[in-house]
Design a protein around this motif. Structure first.
Motif, PDB file in Angstrom:
ATOM      1  N   UNK A   1       0.836  -1.205   0.000  1.00 38.32           N
ATOM      2  CA  UNK A   1       0.000   0.000   0.000  1.00 38.32           C
ATOM      3  C   UNK A   1       0.873   1.258   0.000  1.00 38.32           C
ATOM      4  N   UNK A   2       0.857   1.975  -1.107  1.00 37.77           N
ATOM      5  CA  UNK A   2       1.708   3.158  -1.246  1.00 37.77           C
ATOM      6  C   UNK A   2       0.908   4.423  -0.955  1.00 37.77           C
ATOM      7  N   UNK A   3       1.381   5.193   0.006  1.00 37.89           N
ATOM      8  CA  UNK A   3       0.789   6.499   0.296  1.00 37.89           C
ATOM      9  C   UNK A   3       1.713   7.553  -0.276  1.00 37.89           C
ATOM     10  N   UNK A   4       1.191   8.408  -1.136  1.00 36.49           N
ATOM     11  CA  UNK A   4       2.039   9.438  -1.730  1.00 36.49           C
ATOM     12  C   UNK A   4       1.892  10.753  -0.974  1.00 36.49           C
ATOM     13  N   UNK A   5       3.029  11.374  -0.730  1.00 38.40           N
ATOM     14  CA  UNK A   5       3.031  12.702  -0.140  1.00 38.40           C
ATOM     15  C   UNK A   5       3.465  13.656  -1.250  1.00 38.40           C
ATOM     16  N   UNK A   6       2.499  14.419  -1.751  1.00 39.04           N
ATOM     17  CA  UNK A   6       2.776  15.223  -2.950  1.00 39.04           C
ATOM     18  C   UNK A   6       3.147  16.662  -2.619  1.00 39.04           C
ATOM     19  N   UNK A   7       3.918  17.236  -3.542  1.00 32.38           N
ATOM     20  CA  UNK A   7       4.293  18.647  -3.431  1.00 32.38           C
ATOM     21  C   UNK A   7       3.878  19.322  -4.736  1.00 32.38           C
ATOM     22  N   UNK A   8       3.710  20.649  -4.725  1.00 27.29           N
ATOM     23  CA  UNK A   8       3.404  21.335  -5.986  1.00 27.29           C
ATOM     24  C   UNK A   8       4.542  21.101  -6.995  1.00 27.29           C
ATOM     25  N   UNK A   9       4.221  21.171  -8.296  1.00 33.77           N
ATOM     26  CA  UNK A   9       5.226  20.969  -9.347  1.00 33.77           C
ATOM     27  C   UNK A   9       6.413  21.895  -9.121  1.00 33.77           C
ATOM     28  N   UNK A  10       7.604  21.331  -9.135  1.00 33.05           N
ATOM     29  CA  UNK A  10       8.811  22.128  -8.968  1.00 33.05           C
ATOM     30  C   UNK A  10       9.257  22.236  -7.522  1.00 33.05           C
ATOM     31  N   UNK A  11       8.494  21.635  -6.629  1.00 31.08           N
ATOM     32  CA  UNK A  11       8.881  21.653  -5.219  1.00 31.08           C
ATOM     33  C   UNK A  11       8.972  20.220  -4.713  1.00 31.08           C
ATOM     34  N   UNK A  12       9.227  20.086  -3.408  1.00 35.87           N
ATOM     35  CA  UNK A  12       9.299  18.750  -2.812  1.00 35.87           C
ATOM     36  C   UNK A  12       8.649  18.767  -1.435  1.00 35.87           C
ATOM     37  N   UNK A  13       8.180  17.615  -0.980  1.00 38.03           N
ATOM     38  CA  UNK A  13       7.560  17.579   0.347  1.00 38.03           C
ATOM     39  C   UNK A  13       8.539  18.093   1.402  1.00 38.03           C
ATOM     40  N   UNK A  14       8.023  18.843   2.342  1.00 43.09           N
ATOM     41  CA  UNK A  14       8.874  19.463   3.366  1.00 43.09           C
ATOM     42  C   UNK A  14       8.970  18.581   4.617  1.00 43.09           C
ATOM     43  N   UNK A  15      10.067  18.745   5.343  1.00 44.19           N
ATOM     44  CA  UNK A  15      10.317  17.866   6.492  1.00 44.19           C
ATOM     45  C   UNK A  15       9.168  17.835   7.507  1.00 44.19           C
ATOM     46  N   UNK A  16       8.564  18.987   7.865  1.00 51.66           N
ATOM     47  CA  UNK A  16       7.486  18.916   8.865  1.00 51.66           C
ATOM     48  C   UNK A  16       6.309  18.043   8.412  1.00 51.66           C
ATOM     49  N   UNK A  17       5.951  18.118   7.140  1.00 50.54           N
ATOM     50  CA  UNK A  17       4.827  17.278   6.690  1.00 50.54           C
ATOM     51  C   UNK A  17       5.234  15.809   6.601  1.00 50.54           C
ATOM     52  N   UNK A  18       6.508  15.580   6.298  1.00 54.62           N
ATOM     53  CA  UNK A  18       6.999  14.193   6.281  1.00 54.62           C
ATOM     54  C   UNK A  18       6.966  13.635   7.702  1.00 54.62           C
ATOM     55  N   UNK A  19       7.400  14.458   8.653  1.00 56.37           N
ATOM     56  CA  UNK A  19       7.391  14.037  10.060  1.00 56.37           C
ATOM     57  C   UNK A  19       5.966  13.690  10.497  1.00 56.37           C
ATOM     58  N   UNK A  20       5.033  14.549  10.105  1.00 54.50           N
ATOM     59  CA  UNK A  20       3.619  14.323  10.450  1.00 54.50           C
ATOM     60  C   UNK A  20       3.133  12.991   9.858  1.00 54.50           C
ATOM     61  N   UNK A  21       3.470  12.760   8.606  1.00 52.76           N
ATOM     62  CA  UNK A  21       3.038  11.514   7.946  1.00 52.76           C
ATOM     63  C   UNK A  21       3.636  10.289   8.637  1.00 52.76           C
ATOM     64  N   UNK A  22       4.898  10.392   8.994  1.00 55.39           N
ATOM     65  CA  UNK A  22       5.572   9.253   9.630  1.00 55.39           C
ATOM     66  C   UNK A  22       4.975   8.947  11.005  1.00 55.39           C
ATOM     67  N   UNK A  23       4.427   9.985  11.646  1.00 56.29           N
ATOM     68  CA  UNK A  23       3.843   9.780  12.979  1.00 56.29           C
ATOM     69  C   UNK A  23       2.424   9.223  12.891  1.00 56.29           C
ATOM     70  N   UNK A  24       1.797   9.410  11.744  1.00 57.07           N
ATOM     71  CA  UNK A  24       0.400   8.967  11.599  1.00 57.07           C
ATOM     72  C   UNK A  24       0.263   7.467  11.343  1.00 57.07           C
ATOM     73  N   UNK A  25       1.263   6.880  10.742  1.00 57.92           N
ATOM     74  CA  UNK A  25       1.150   5.481  10.328  1.00 57.92           C
ATOM     75  C   UNK A  25       2.528   4.855  10.381  1.00 57.92           C
ATOM     76  N   UNK A  26       2.559   3.542  10.555  1.00 54.69           N
ATOM     77  CA  UNK A  26       3.853   2.861  10.560  1.00 54.69           C
ATOM     78  C   UNK A  26       4.173   2.450   9.120  1.00 54.69           C
ATOM     79  N   UNK A  27       5.244   3.009   8.584  1.00 54.31           N
ATOM     80  CA  UNK A  27       5.631   2.689   7.208  1.00 54.31           C
ATOM     81  C   UNK A  27       6.839   1.754   7.190  1.00 54.31           C
ATOM     82  N   UNK A  28       6.723   0.716   6.390  1.00 52.31           N
ATOM     83  CA  UNK A  28       7.840  -0.235   6.246  1.00 52.31           C
ATOM     84  C   UNK A  28       9.046   0.467   5.638  1.00 52.31           C
TER      85      UNK A  28
END
Lengths: 385, 385
Positions: free
Chosen positions: B109-136
């Protein structure tokens, strides 16, 4: 004269010796994989494969994908069978075991029909098996690289179409395409997988295959998605169709250099009637097999009807082991392969005779190899009984 | 002087221009894939990859397999995750969508964390995602070939190790390995997949990857068998370990010619400090990006910290479309790539600046490309505002 540096003649059942022009194509300058010149080269290559497989049915579909011959098993197992399907694998040596492993990886139930080493399953037992269970497809190794056993495709396919007409006929032609007759349409084959580095005479790195319209329809009517991503027809089918229509298309980057080499090799092969190519392989094979018999040696494939035309698997005299003989043959400038069939690996050697070593009258690889085998055995103390 | 025939400079984000010696290695005469000379070449190649990835941990494991870069996704999805596992895919363009597709093929099951074109996901939102679910595992595209966005690996990996220490950090380095700094050990990466035809400077046809001891252990403790046959670590791991130990081994036939070319390319790369190589790519990239800005053009990656050093994705002036500009650039002897990001494909072009075009002082590819871009835009009626 060859422009290649002096080197021992590689006479194993693949990779084989390559023609100078093929090797020079490997050095082609860099091209865009979606630029017009390369798209044309790739498209022509796919069209030439139709001729090599002797198929004129427009529903037939060639694939050329970066990978080894092994990838062909995944193409079949992940696209033409579905989890829970039964498939019948005719066993003539090492490669059927691996093909069966591949099916099991994708949840497909592989039943193997085995024959004694050096032989192949016979039509009556295949008929019996086909009547006992409904098989989605049947696989046959046209030439088993581990034993040199040749399977007969035409009568086999006729049988399958008669007894179990819905069963797809899939050929592992890794060691046969380019040196053994294959009439894809006439014999009603549904799939034939092969690799670049054997009788097609192009360096390793390409998985090459052909499928019938019926096979493609089987894929298109799957209930479950393909079990592989890199080997998925869903991903590759539009790409192959686009390239052949000379339209740029992208799923994964092909290897322009390998495709150029394949283009050169296929152009050479198709410059003469295919029947001539198969005939010279047959004649050379007969000559080699006679020399082997004259030396008092036996082949793994004892029945002459079961003997491949592009390789010969030879039992060594009882007191000579392959790991001792092969280094001496290398000193004489010839590379043969050791045994691959686990039960008897050290007891036999394999002599590959495919491609330019057979078809190029300027090369003396075969004569040198026969001579090396004779003197190598003699060096090891062998005397014909 | 190059021994290659005159041809347009290929300045797309892969394949790139190749060095003469690399291309000559592609024409190497045929060798047995299990013979001592080739086994040594392959073994050395694997060992050199450790240096390229800057890993000295003996538990790290390099893989080189015939295939395209895409095969690397299957290697990760079929071996390091199991059906039902959750994985987090950081999205910076086209390639994250495909990687996610690949995971789904194997039941992951792949969860995508998207950013606007030309940008990349930022660390705070990545941290939030990692805390919400356990990712292999988490995947990041180091350089997204579709957008030219560079992701920062070190801080990302630190974050993952802090917030979700069991999550493997997997890098898609197809467009970064060889031109962007990667410190595999120091940054605690668990996997990095790449391909031969980009900054490594070897023709296409090889899937190249490196895994940490932790990743290999994750594979070894799988509850289910790997989901692919051709991409199975179970099949390849012993082969890679044997070749590096200079022992012949067989699962599928490697491509000796491509391995020779990779050996040549890696030997060239490692003949100088890697830091110099990364620095010259950075400097050249700066020069190109300045020229682009001086032309009044914008890049997809608007923040300079997010800009790749081996490619530049450039928005075209509003009234100029890529399919009109690119053929004119080709006439000027330079091949750029069109856009790949579906939403804006015709609105931008991609300029690849990796490998010999950047590092070989005898080549003037980059100067010619900048000049061609200037005159090409001018030909199309563009005037800087």
């Amino acid at each position: 004269m060859s422009s290649q540096p002096s080197h021992p003649a590689l006479l194993i059942p693949g990779p084989i010796e390559f023609d100078d022009a093929v090797l020079q194509s490997m050095s082609h300058y860099s091209e865009s994989h979606v630029g017009a010149p390369f798209v044309a080269t790739f498209g022509e290559t796919l069209s030439m494969l139709r001729k090599l497989f002797q198929t004129t049915d427009p529903a037939s579909q060639p694939f050329v994908i970066s990978g080894s011959g092994t990838l062909g098993w995944d193409l079949v197992a992940a696209n033409l069978a579905e989890p829970g399907d039964d498939v019948l694998v005719l066993h003539t040596g090492y490669f059927a075991d691996s093909f069966a492993d591949c099916f099991e990886t994708y949840g497909v139930k592989a039943t193997q029909l085995k024959a004694p080493i050096g032989s192949r399953p016979q039509l009556p037992e295949i008929e019996k098996a086909l009547k006992e269970k409904k098989y989605k497809l049947l696989t046959v190794t046209h030439v088993d690289t581990s034993t040199g056993v040749l399977s007969e495709l035409n009568a086999l396919s006729e049988l399958v179409h008669k007894v179990s007409p819905e069963t797809l006929v899939i050929v592992d032609g890794v060691c046969s395409v380019g040196c053994e007759e294959i009439e894809f349409d006439k014999w009603q084959l549904d799939g034939c997988i092969t690799a670049s580095q054997k009788a097609i005479g192009c360096p390793a790195g390409l998985s090459i295959s052909m499928y019938s319209g019926r096979a493609i329809k089987t894929f298109q009517s799957r209930k479950s998605p393909p079990g592989s991503y890199f080997a998925s027809f869903k991903n590759w089918l539009p790409i192959m169709q686009n390239y052949e229509a000379k339209k740029a298309s992208y799923f994964a980057t092909p290897s322009p250099q390998l495709i150029h080499a394949l283009h050169t090799s296929l152009t050479q092969i198709l410059s003469k009637p295919l029947s001539e190519r198969f005939e010279v392989h047959r004649q050379t094979s007969q000559r080699i097999k006679k020399a082997v018999t004259d030396l008092g040696l036996r082949q793994l494939a004892s029945d002459s009807a079961d003997q491949a035309n592009g390789m010969t698997a030879i039992y060594l005299p009882q007191d000579i082991k392959a790991p001792e003989l092969l280094p001496n043959l290398l000193k004489k400038g010839v590379i043969f392969a050791g045994g691959l069939h686990k039960e008897i690996a050290t007891k036999y050697i394999r002599f590959g005779h495919m491609g330019v070593s057979v078809t190029d009258p300027k090369r003396d690889d075969i004569d040198r190899a026969i001579k090396a085998l004779e003197t190598g055995l003699s060096d090891a103390g062998y005397q014909k009984a």
